[in-house]
Design a protein around this motif. Structure first.
Motif, mmCIF file in Angstrom:
data_model
loop_
_atom_site.group_PDB
_atom_site.id
_atom_site.type_symbol
_atom_site.label_atom_id
_atom_site.label_comp_id
_atom_site.label_asym_id
_atom_site.label_seq_id
_atom_site.Cartn_x
_atom_site.Cartn_y
_atom_site.Cartn_z
ATOM 1 N N GLN A 357 27.006 41.495 37.710
ATOM 2 C CA GLN A 357 27.371 42.548 38.655
ATOM 3 C C GLN A 357 28.242 42.016 39.791
ATOM 4 O O GLN A 357 29.163 42.698 40.247
ATOM 5 C CB GLN A 357 26.116 43.198 39.227
ATOM 6 N N GLN A 358 27.976 40.811 40.244
ATOM 7 C CA GLN A 358 28.753 40.246 41.351
ATOM 8 C C GLN A 358 30.219 40.041 40.971
ATOM 9 O O GLN A 358 31.102 40.070 41.826
ATOM 10 C CB GLN A 358 28.146 38.916 41.789
ATOM 11 N N ILE A 359 30.467 39.831 39.680
ATOM 12 C CA ILE A 359 31.838 39.614 39.208
ATOM 13 C C ILE A 359 32.484 40.916 38.757
ATOM 14 O O ILE A 359 33.641 41.203 39.078
ATOM 15 C CB ILE A 359 31.850 38.597 38.049
ATOM 16 N N TRP A 360 31.741 41.733 38.018
ATOM 17 C CA TRP A 360 32.316 42.896 37.342
ATOM 18 C C TRP A 360 32.104 44.211 38.090
ATOM 19 O O TRP A 360 32.621 45.249 37.668
ATOM 20 C CB TRP A 360 31.759 43.000 35.918
ATOM 21 N N GLY A 361 31.334 44.174 39.188
ATOM 22 C CA GLY A 361 31.183 45.366 40.012
ATOM 23 C C GLY A 361 29.973 46.209 39.655
ATOM 24 O O GLY A 361 29.214 45.909 38.729
ATOM 25 N N ASP A 362 29.807 47.304 40.390
ATOM 26 C CA ASP A 362 28.627 48.162 40.218
ATOM 27 C C ASP A 362 28.604 48.868 38.865
ATOM 28 O O ASP A 362 27.543 49.301 38.409
ATOM 29 C CB ASP A 362 28.573 49.210 41.336
ATOM 30 N N ASP A 363 29.777 48.999 38.224
ATOM 31 C CA ASP A 363 29.821 49.661 36.912
ATOM 32 C C ASP A 363 29.790 48.642 35.777
ATOM 33 O O ASP A 363 30.236 48.934 34.660
ATOM 34 C CB ASP A 363 31.061 50.551 36.800
ATOM 35 N N HIS A 364 29.247 47.451 36.042
ATOM 36 C CA HIS A 364 29.278 46.361 35.047
ATOM 37 C C HIS A 364 28.588 46.715 33.741
ATOM 38 O O HIS A 364 28.915 46.158 32.701
ATOM 39 C CB HIS A 364 28.647 45.083 35.642
ATOM 40 N N ASN A 365 27.627 47.648 33.774
ATOM 41 C CA ASN A 365 26.921 48.031 32.542
ATOM 42 C C ASN A 365 27.594 49.187 31.810
ATOM 43 O O ASN A 365 27.157 49.573 30.730
ATOM 44 C CB ASN A 365 25.475 48.421 32.857
ATOM 45 N N GLN A 366 28.650 49.739 32.398
ATOM 46 C CA GLN A 366 29.327 50.887 31.799
ATOM 47 C C GLN A 366 30.494 50.424 30.920
ATOM 48 O O GLN A 366 31.154 49.435 31.225
ATOM 49 C CB GLN A 366 29.851 51.824 32.888
ATOM 50 N N PHE A 367 30.727 51.175 29.846
ATOM 51 C CA PHE A 367 31.851 50.901 28.954
ATOM 52 C C PHE A 367 33.102 51.494 29.578
ATOM 53 O O PHE A 367 33.296 52.710 29.587
ATOM 54 C CB PHE A 367 31.587 51.506 27.571
ATOM 55 N N ASN A 368 33.954 50.642 30.111
ATOM 56 C CA ASN A 368 35.162 51.088 30.800
ATOM 57 C C ASN A 368 36.337 50.193 30.407
ATOM 58 O O ASN A 368 36.645 49.209 31.087
ATOM 59 C CB ASN A 368 34.950 51.054 32.317
ATOM 60 N N PRO A 369 37.024 50.520 29.315
ATOM 61 C CA PRO A 369 38.138 49.681 28.846
ATOM 62 C C PRO A 369 39.259 49.531 29.867
ATOM 63 O O PRO A 369 39.975 48.528 29.875
ATOM 64 C CB PRO A 369 38.645 50.421 27.599
ATOM 65 N N HIS A 370 39.407 50.526 30.752
ATOM 66 C CA HIS A 370 40.526 50.506 31.697
ATOM 67 C C HIS A 370 40.376 49.431 32.768
ATOM 68 O O HIS A 370 41.342 49.139 33.476
ATOM 69 C CB HIS A 370 40.699 51.884 32.330
ATOM 70 N N ARG A 371 39.185 48.839 32.901
ATOM 71 C CA ARG A 371 39.005 47.773 33.885
ATOM 72 C C ARG A 371 39.935 46.590 33.570
ATOM 73 O O ARG A 371 40.299 45.820 34.452
ATOM 74 C CB ARG A 371 37.545 47.322 33.943
ATOM 75 N N PHE A 372 40.314 46.457 32.285
ATOM 76 C CA PHE A 372 41.145 45.320 31.888
ATOM 77 C C PHE A 372 42.619 45.497 32.266
ATOM 78 O O PHE A 372 43.415 44.583 32.061
ATOM 79 C CB PHE A 372 40.997 45.050 30.391
ATOM 80 N N ASN A 373 42.965 46.655 32.835
ATOM 81 C CA ASN A 373 44.331 46.839 33.321
ATOM 82 C C ASN A 373 44.564 46.128 34.649
ATOM 83 O O ASN A 373 45.711 45.913 35.051
ATOM 84 C CB ASN A 373 44.630 48.332 33.500
ATOM 85 N N ASN A 374 43.468 45.784 35.331
ATOM 86 C CA ASN A 374 43.618 45.208 36.672
ATOM 87 C C ASN A 374 42.469 44.246 36.963
ATOM 88 O O ASN A 374 41.632 44.503 37.828
ATOM 89 C CB ASN A 374 43.671 46.327 37.716
ATOM 90 N N LEU A 375 42.416 43.147 36.248
ATOM 91 C CA LEU A 375 41.346 42.165 36.446
ATOM 92 C C LEU A 375 41.649 41.265 37.639
ATOM 93 O O LEU A 375 42.794 40.886 37.881
ATOM 94 C CB LEU A 375 41.183 41.289 35.205
ATOM 95 N N SER A 376 40.603 40.903 38.365
ATOM 96 C CA SER A 376 40.741 39.915 39.428
ATOM 97 C C SER A 376 40.789 38.520 38.799
ATOM 98 O O SER A 376 40.470 38.346 37.613
ATOM 99 C CB SER A 376 39.548 39.999 40.382
#
Length: 446
Positions: A357-376
């Protein structure tokens, strides 16, 4: 560093009472790390266990100090099957480097072009078996057969047969090579989970094991001795100067690991899409614009890449990597140094790194492919579903090609809907990160 205490009433058994062996091991260790921190200790009987769950510790154990933390007894059963010969799955040190050197040039872009051809040909042949509408009772079994059909042709030029009745009935009679592989994996999992003495117990599966191993090896031996008409793994290993028994040992391990991991990755990808019609439609529209015969355009499609990446983030095929310290060592976790004694088993929680969660955020357990458009930068570093550094999975490109092409072909032709209560499905660590029950899906032709 936190420690799970041994039972006061029976300290000889260590902390074993804290574990439920019917539940998912990774889930339990991950939950403990949320409570105790990224690294902690416990005992199972007289065996010291250290659990690590952050990137820096993982890299220190798996990559930097790989000659101290070996696969050791955790994978000795593979070596036992191969009569003492090491394979790429269980080897360490120089032996591992030599075996990797024998295999690495097989997984080059030029050789993998043949995988595109095989995959497209197999899918054109097998997917029509789904018909206009099919209820698949166990998707992982079907995905396993499709993946094994492709892998076995690519590796050993075996013409794997899938019959129409197998589509909706996972227990229907099938190609014997599938039985060999599934039985081998199931027994290896028992032997790794239940300890080295399991194989000596007079169980029916142990009696059958020797027979299956003998028949399975004879099947591969015949392929090796006959040779293949195209450039296969058999051809490649022969060119490297390996003898027949060494080739059999390499192939047995690679086939099992590759098709099982591909099968669960595809199953989880379809599981997530069946629960999100909007994401499935978005991906279908993107794929419908592509030419399925142009495999390169599919492999490089960013939206498809994002869907596969998010599936692997939430459901990596191997969420725990096991290692054993062969000498006393010291590890560093931030400002804390801690000692690891010789003989200690280290559980490296790859799945924790991918879903922290500390790395991937509060939605870390959710399936969200769009997160890979803007990775830190931290997320990019933590995204290691195929491990990292020199220990990165040798077959990662092969796995990526198979998963993307199979998924693209399926979604171009079929809408996928749930045929069971998917909310009840939970991940469970077996040989790979599978599910605790069968996943049933309906495939409806578009």
């Amino acid at each position: 560093m936190s420690t799970i205490p041994s039972l006061k009433t029976l300290p000889i058994i260590g902390s074993i009472g804290e574990l439920n062996f019917k539940d998912c091991l990774f889930k339990q260790l991950n939950e403990k790390s949320n409570e105790l921190g990224d690294s902690y200790r416990f005992k199972i009987f007289n065996k010291d266990i250290v659990v690590i769950g952050n990137y820096d510790l993982y890299k220190e154990v798996i990559v930097k100090k790989r000659n101290t933390f070996l696969k050791g007894s955790t994978l000795n059963e593979i070596k036992h099957i191969n009569k003492g010969r090491a394979s790429i799955l269980d080897a360490d040190g120089k032996q591992w480097q030599d075996l990797r050197g024998e295999l690495v040039h097989f997984f080059t872009p030029k050789v993998l072009e043949n995988l595109y051809t095989i995959t497209n040909r197999r899918l054109e042949k097998d997917l029509p078996l789904l018909g206009k509408n099919s209820l698949v009772d166990d998707v992982e079994v079907l995905m396993g057969k499709i993946a094994l059909a492709i892998t076995s042709e690519f590796f050993i030029e075996h013409d794997f047969k899938i019959q129409k009745e197998e589509i909706t009935n996972s227990k229907a009679e099938c190609d014997s090579f599938y039985y060999f592989q599934k039985f081998l994996i199931a027994e290896l999992t028992k032997r790794m989970n239940y300890g080295p003495m399991w194989k000596y117990l007079p169980t029916l599966s142990n009696f059958r094991f020797s027979k299956f191993i003998k028949e399975g090896k004879q099947f591969v031996r015949q392929k090796v001795e006959e040779g293949t008409t195209s450039y296969t793994l058999i051809t490649h290993l022969k060119d490297q100067g390996l003898d027949t028994e060494a080739i059999i040992g390499q192939i047995y391990g690679l086939v099992g690991a590759s098709f099982e991991s591909t099968a669960v990755s595809l199953t989880w990808a379809l599981y997530f899409l069946a629960q999100n019609e909007e994401l499935q439609d978005e991906l279908y529209k993107e794929l419908s614009l592509l030419d399925l015969t142009n495999s390169d355009s599919i492999i490089k499609n960013q939206l498809l890449e994002n869907h596969v990446a998010e599936t692997l983030r939430l459901r990596p095929a191997f969420p725990i990597l096991f290692r054993e310290a062969v000498e006393d060592e010291e590890l560093t976790n931030g400002d804390i140094n801690f000692k690891v004694k010789k003989g200690t088993i280290v559980f490296s929680l790859l799945g924790k790194i991918l879903n922290n969660q500390q790395i991937w955020g509060d939605d870390h357990n959710q399936f969200n492919p769009h997160r890979f458009n803007n990775l830190s930068s931290e997320q990019r570093k933590a995204y290691i579903p195929y491990s990292t550094g020199t220990r990165t999975c040798l077959g990662r490109e092969m796995a990526s090609i198979e998963v993307k092409l199979i998924l693209a072909h399926i979604l171009r032709s079929y809408r996928v809907k749930a045929a069971c209560d998917l909310s009840k499905v939970k991940p469970k660590q077996k040989f790979v990160f599978s599910s605790d029950r069968e996943i049933s899906l309906e495939f409806i032709r578009r």
